[in-house]
Design a protein around this motif. Structure first.
Motif, PDB file in Angstrom:
ATOM      1  N   SER A  31      -0.297   9.661   0.246  1.00  0.00           N
ATOM      2  CA  SER A  31      -1.592   9.187  -0.293  1.00  0.00           C
ATOM      3  C   SER A  31      -1.691   7.675  -0.198  1.00  0.00           C
ATOM      4  CB  SER A  31      -1.754   9.541  -1.772  1.00  0.00           C
ATOM      5  OG  SER A  31      -1.585  10.886  -1.987  1.00  0.00           O
ATOM      6  N   ASN A  32      -0.603   6.961  -0.567  1.00  0.00           N
ATOM      7  CA  ASN A  32      -0.632   5.491  -0.511  1.00  0.00           C
ATOM      8  C   ASN A  32      -0.872   5.014   0.922  1.00  0.00           C
ATOM      9  OD1 ASN A  32      -0.050   5.476  -3.202  1.00  0.00           O
ATOM     10  ND2 ASN A  32       1.970   4.556  -3.032  1.00  0.00           N
ATOM     11  N   HIS A  33      -0.218   5.667   1.861  1.00  0.00           N
ATOM     12  CA  HIS A  33      -0.335   5.274   3.265  1.00  0.00           C
ATOM     13  C   HIS A  33      -1.775   5.464   3.760  1.00  0.00           C
ATOM     14  CE1 HIS A  33       1.172   4.330   7.208  1.00  0.00           C
ATOM     15  NE2 HIS A  33       0.716   5.465   7.710  1.00  0.00           N
ATOM     16  N   ARG A  34      -2.375   6.599   3.401  1.00  0.00           N
ATOM     17  CA  ARG A  34      -3.786   6.843   3.785  1.00  0.00           C
ATOM     18  C   ARG A  34      -4.674   5.767   3.153  1.00  0.00           C
ATOM     19  NH1 ARG A  34      -2.591  12.364   3.076  1.00  0.00           N
ATOM     20  NH2 ARG A  34      -3.241  12.297   0.898  1.00  0.00           N
ATOM     21  N   TRP A  35      -4.378   5.472   1.867  1.00  0.00           N
ATOM     22  CA  TRP A  35      -5.157   4.458   1.138  1.00  0.00           C
ATOM     23  C   TRP A  35      -5.061   3.101   1.849  1.00  0.00           C
ATOM     24  CZ3 TRP A  35      -4.171  -0.246  -0.954  1.00  0.00           C
ATOM     25  CH2 TRP A  35      -5.105  -0.757  -1.872  1.00  0.00           C
ATOM     26  N   TYR A  36      -3.849   2.685   2.225  1.00  0.00           N
ATOM     27  CA  TYR A  36      -3.657   1.395   2.907  1.00  0.00           C
ATOM     28  C   TYR A  36      -4.489   1.352   4.183  1.00  0.00           C
ATOM     29  CZ  TYR A  36       0.339  -0.711   0.332  1.00  0.00           C
ATOM     30  OH  TYR A  36       1.136  -1.322  -0.594  1.00  0.00           O
ATOM     31  N   LYS A  37      -4.447   2.450   4.956  1.00  0.00           N
ATOM     32  CA  LYS A  37      -5.141   2.441   6.251  1.00  0.00           C
ATOM     33  C   LYS A  37      -6.665   2.356   6.058  1.00  0.00           C
ATOM     34  CE  LYS A  37      -3.036   5.882   8.351  1.00  0.00           C
ATOM     35  NZ  LYS A  37      -2.576   6.786   9.405  1.00  0.00           N
ATOM     36  N   ASN A  38      -7.191   2.968   4.974  1.00  0.00           N
ATOM     37  CA  ASN A  38      -8.632   2.883   4.692  1.00  0.00           C
ATOM     38  C   ASN A  38      -9.014   1.522   4.150  1.00  0.00           C
ATOM     39  OD1 ASN A  38      -9.303   5.456   5.409  1.00  0.00           O
ATOM     40  ND2 ASN A  38      -8.833   6.317   3.390  1.00  0.00           N
ATOM     41  N   TYR A  39      -8.143   0.957   3.333  1.00  0.00           N
ATOM     42  CA  TYR A  39      -8.480  -0.275   2.601  1.00  0.00           C
ATOM     43  C   TYR A  39      -8.368  -1.509   3.487  1.00  0.00           C
ATOM     44  CZ  TYR A  39      -8.724  -3.103  -1.710  1.00  0.00           C
ATOM     45  OH  TYR A  39      -9.094  -3.969  -2.710  1.00  0.00           O
ATOM     46  N   PHE A  40      -7.352  -1.527   4.365  1.00  0.00           N
ATOM     47  CA  PHE A  40      -7.119  -2.687   5.226  1.00  0.00           C
ATOM     48  C   PHE A  40      -7.340  -2.295   6.694  1.00  0.00           C
ATOM     49  CE2 PHE A  40      -4.172  -3.498   1.617  1.00  0.00           C
ATOM     50  CZ  PHE A  40      -4.683  -4.713   1.179  1.00  0.00           C
ATOM     51  N   PRO A  41      -8.465  -2.725   7.304  1.00  0.00           N
ATOM     52  CA  PRO A  41      -8.716  -2.353   8.704  1.00  0.00           C
ATOM     53  C   PRO A  41      -7.618  -2.870   9.639  1.00  0.00           C
ATOM     54  CG  PRO A  41     -10.637  -3.420   7.707  1.00  0.00           C
ATOM     55  CD  PRO A  41      -9.538  -3.517   6.705  1.00  0.00           C
ATOM     56  N   ASP A  42      -6.946  -3.984   9.223  1.00  0.00           N
ATOM     57  CA  ASP A  42      -5.915  -4.572  10.093  1.00  0.00           C
ATOM     58  C   ASP A  42      -4.507  -4.121   9.684  1.00  0.00           C
ATOM     59  OD1 ASP A  42      -6.215  -5.842   7.669  1.00  0.00           O
ATOM     60  OD2 ASP A  42      -5.588  -7.822   8.419  1.00  0.00           O
ATOM     61  N   TYR A  43      -4.409  -2.959   9.014  1.00  0.00           N
ATOM     62  CA  TYR A  43      -3.089  -2.483   8.554  1.00  0.00           C
ATOM     63  C   TYR A  43      -2.183  -2.195   9.763  1.00  0.00           C
ATOM     64  CZ  TYR A  43       0.269  -0.335   5.443  1.00  0.00           C
ATOM     65  OH  TYR A  43       1.408  -0.062   4.729  1.00  0.00           O
TER      66      TYR A  43
END
Ligand code: NDP
Length: 251
Positions: free
Chosen positions: A227-239
């Motif tokens: 869940s955290n990983h999905r959240w990071y990818k949605n929240y930061f376009p440059d992840y």
């Protein structure tokens, strides 16, 4: 407690961790970045972490000290459990920089039940059911398990430190992209370290209660890392694209 009842309880605990896994894959526990409304009364994060984590060393110590498992090796296991949980319950909560964030009391109570059970099963095992003699220190299971425990603890601590430093100059409590250490490879190295740590405990104690705790830790933390990983990818376009969720080079 009769040994048979104890082992039935451990087996029940193992089965429960497997049954709960699908629910945890669907619903992220509502604290931290996954906080949501509608979960009832709340407590401050700091108080919540102290309350839910302190029960583990307290229950563990009670059952350990009221038994007779006081060999040197048993005492060593006691020390490892205490070191981990003194950090988690009495140091970590005071290092949070979360701008007064709160967590649902319900989450806190679930964690109290979870930690009480793990504290009891492992404390009773080491206090009453099993005495390790000094020769166990030379056993490969102990050596490899202790090495894993220490490595996992170091990764967990180092990764938590990186996360806690991210808000040093961000009093608004905003999220940043973590870098350095195992963040090169995964989004949640603190969870990776914690899983390694308790796998090491299971191996070093070569015990069913140790195994049940390692299983519960994985059942809690693998879904949350996803869940955290999905959240990071949605929240930061440059992840960072190549970063995995929890296990380096795997997923
Ligand atoms: P997180 O990684 O979600 O958060 C740790 C702290 O860092 C929180 O204060 C969080 O703030 C902050 N943080 C996280 N990511 C960022 C970011 N990108 N930018 C800025 N700050 C950030 O860990 P958890 O809170 O879920 O867990 C804390 C510890 O407890 C971990 O070491 C974990 O291994 C352990 N744990 C063990 C369990 C077990 O079953 N054995 C179960 C659960 C946790 P915020 O709260 O605002 O998100």
């Amino acid at each position: 407690m009769p040994v048979r009842t104890y082992f039935c309880l451990v087996i029940f605990w193992i089965i429960l961790s497997l049954l709960i896994l699908p629910a945890l894959l669907k619903i992220a526990a509502p604290y931290g970045r996954h906080t949501r409304k509608g979960w009832g009364p709340s407590v401050s994060n700091t108080l919540g972490w102290i309350l839910m984590e302190i029960v583990s060393p307290a229950v563990f110590a009670f059952f350990f000290l009221s038994g007779n498992g006081n060999s040197t090796v048993n005492m060593l296991f006691f020390a490892l459990w205490m070191i981990h949980y003194i950090n988690r319950s009495l140091i970590f909560p005071f290092r949070l920089r979360d701008n007064g964030k709160r967590m649902p009391l319900l989450i806190c109570l679930f964690a109290v039940a979870f930690n009480s059970m793990n504290g009891f099963l492992n404390g009773y095992w080491l206090g009453t059911l099993k005495t390790y003699d000094t020769a166990w220190l030379g056993d490969m299971r102990f050596i490899a398990g202790a090495a894993l425990f220490i490595t996992g603890f170091a990764i967990n601590l180092h990764s938590d430190n990186i996360l806690l430093r991210l808000r040093k100059n961000k009093p608004d409590g905003s999220y940043q992209i973590p870098t350095g250490g195992f963040f090169r490879w995964v989004s949640c190295p603190n969870y990776f370290g914690e899983i390694i740590e308790w796998l090491g405990w299971a191996l070093a104690t070569w015990s069913l209660p140790g195994f049940s705790f390692a299983l519960w830790t994985a059942a809690n933390l693998i879904p949350r890392a996803l869940s955290n990983h999905r959240w990071y990818k949605n929240y930061f376009p440059d992840y960072p694209k190549g970063r995995k969720s929890i296990f380096p080079f795997l997923f």
